[in-house]
Design a protein around this motif. Structure first.
Motif, PDB file in Angstrom:
ATOM      1  N   PRO A  96       0.816  -1.219   0.000  1.00  0.00           N
ATOM      2  CA  PRO A  96       0.000   0.000   0.000  1.00  0.00           C
ATOM      3  C   PRO A  96       0.847   1.266   0.000  1.00  0.00           C
ATOM      4  O   PRO A  96       1.867   1.338   0.682  1.00  0.00           O
ATOM      5  N   MET A  97       0.412   2.232  -0.771  1.00  0.00           N
ATOM      6  CA  MET A  97       1.080   3.538  -0.807  1.00  0.00           C
ATOM      7  C   MET A  97       0.020   4.622  -0.710  1.00  0.00           C
ATOM      8  O   MET A  97      -1.017   4.541  -1.366  1.00  0.00           O
ATOM      9  N   LYS A  98       0.291   5.622   0.094  1.00  0.00           N
ATOM     10  CA  LYS A  98      -0.560   6.801   0.152  1.00  0.00           C
ATOM     11  C   LYS A  98       0.114   7.881  -0.688  1.00  0.00           C
ATOM     12  O   LYS A  98       1.329   8.063  -0.595  1.00  0.00           O
ATOM     13  N   VAL A  99      -0.679   8.588  -1.490  1.00  0.00           N
ATOM     14  CA  VAL A  99      -0.092   9.517  -2.466  1.00  0.00           C
ATOM     15  C   VAL A  99      -0.773  10.879  -2.384  1.00  0.00           C
ATOM     16  O   VAL A  99      -2.011  10.982  -2.364  1.00  0.00           O
ATOM     17  N   LEU A 100       0.069  11.907  -2.340  1.00  0.00           N
ATOM     18  CA  LEU A 100      -0.392  13.297  -2.413  1.00  0.00           C
ATOM     19  C   LEU A 100       0.176  13.937  -3.668  1.00  0.00           C
ATOM     20  O   LEU A 100       1.354  13.747  -3.980  1.00  0.00           O
ATOM     21  N   HIS A 101      -0.659  14.689  -4.368  1.00  0.00           N
ATOM     22  CA  HIS A 101      -0.189  15.531  -5.465  1.00  0.00           C
ATOM     23  C   HIS A 101      -0.660  16.950  -5.188  1.00  0.00           C
ATOM     24  O   HIS A 101      -1.807  17.158  -4.774  1.00  0.00           O
ATOM     25  N   PHE A 102       0.208  17.932  -5.425  1.00  0.00           N
ATOM     26  CA  PHE A 102      -0.264  19.311  -5.335  1.00  0.00           C
ATOM     27  C   PHE A 102       0.488  20.178  -6.337  1.00  0.00           C
ATOM     28  O   PHE A 102       1.696  20.055  -6.503  1.00  0.00           O
ATOM     29  N   HIS A 103      -0.262  21.017  -7.011  1.00  0.00           N
ATOM     30  CA  HIS A 103       0.282  21.935  -8.015  1.00  0.00           C
ATOM     31  C   HIS A 103       0.822  23.176  -7.313  1.00  0.00           C
ATOM     32  O   HIS A 103       0.309  23.572  -6.261  1.00  0.00           O
ATOM     33  N   PRO A 104       1.879  23.806  -7.871  1.00  0.00           N
ATOM     34  CA  PRO A 104       2.381  25.048  -7.262  1.00  0.00           C
ATOM     35  C   PRO A 104       1.322  26.127  -7.110  1.00  0.00           C
ATOM     36  O   PRO A 104       1.439  26.993  -6.237  1.00  0.00           O
TER      37      PRO A 104
END
Length: 285
Positions: free
Chosen positions: A81-89
């Motif tokens: 399992p992996m938890k993933v965050l993405h955020f744009h500048p």
């Protein structure tokens, strides 16, 4: 990705922020994404390929990638399992908020350390709590939801910045205690790049200041950073160029002059290493 919550721009499908979990072969091929990516590994181990280096990472750990930074994550077994965050500048700019969070140069855009930190079970418990708060907040739409998610993201980044800074300090102390002469040279080289990268672009000048041959300096940077002395100087220049792109309205010509390039055309060729999507979104020439 499973169970992903996504925030997009009002007028398009472009991702601004997302949070989710995955057991799939996410990032199993070379990946370059137009936003910051944080991968929280809670179990197992992975082989990480980032830029020109290969690392073996064991959980619990957190991995960090800047926009358009190439990386590949190979799992040691299925269904980790992996938890993933993405955020744009545009959702959260680490450069504009450096004084608040201080993750630029530690988690992201760190020339001298791998793009991850292995943490203790106690630290993992703290991050798991913050991640759960983000997931809970994203599960239903409420007043000022984006503002609260942004606050939780800052808390997550502050904790991980502290953990990685502590980890780096321990590693450097251990090297220093072992009286490794390489440590002194590399520490001086790191300091000199930060002080002179705008004025001095030639690695031979740094080697002369350090009283070592360019060949010796090259062996050390290859051994410890898997980069040439020239790579490190150019990457620092590109970091500064990106900062000017994000935070100012200067033209490419103005940025070239600011970074010590009298030959605008040479800088333009070097500048092409900055991904085209970044240049196009800023409208810079």
């Amino acid at each position: 990705m499973n169970a992903e919550f996504l925030i997009t721009r009002p007028d398009s499908t472009e991702r601004l922020f997302s949070i989710g979990e995955s057991n799939q072969a996410l990032f199993s091929i070379l990946t370059r994404l137009p936003y910051f990516t944080v991968v929280y590994l809670q179990e197992g181990s992975v082989e990480l390929k980032a830029d020109l280096s290969i690392y073996h990472v064991s959980a619990p750990a957190v991995l960090f990638f800047s926009p358009f930074q190439p990386f590949l994550i190979k799992k040691s077994e299925e269904n980790i399992p992996m938890k993933v965050l993405h955020f744009h500048p545009d959702f959260f700019c680490i450069l504009k908020h450096q004084k608040e969070v201080s993750c630029n140069g530690v988690l992201f855009n760190n020339l001298f350390a791998p793009p991850f930190v292995e943490i203790t079970p106690e630290q993992s418990t703290v991050l798991e709590s913050v991640f759960k708060q983000m997931q809970d907040e994203s599960s239903h739409e409420e007043l000022a939801q984006n503002d609260l998610l942004l606050s939780y993201l800052k808390i997550f980044l502050i904790h991980t910045t502290r953990y990685k800074a502590q980890n780096q300090a321990q590693v450097e102390d251990q090297i220093a205690q072992n009286s490794n002469p390489d440590h002194s040279i590399l520490q001086k080289y790191k300091t000199m790049i930060e002080e002179f990268f705008v004025k001095e672009h030639s690695p031979s000048i740094y080697a002369d200041k350090l009283n070592v041959s360019l060949k010796t300096l090259g062996k050390l940077t290859k051994k410890y950073f898997d980069r040439t002395p020239s790579d490190l100087i150019q990457e620092r220049l590109m970091m500064e160029a990106k900062r000017e792109l994000y935070l100012t309205d200067k033209s490419v010509k103005e940025i070239a002059y600011l970074l010590g390039f009298e030959d605008e055309f040479y800088f333009s060729r070097l500048f092409k290493k900055i991904p085209i999507p970044l240049l196009s979104t800023t409208g810079r020439q």
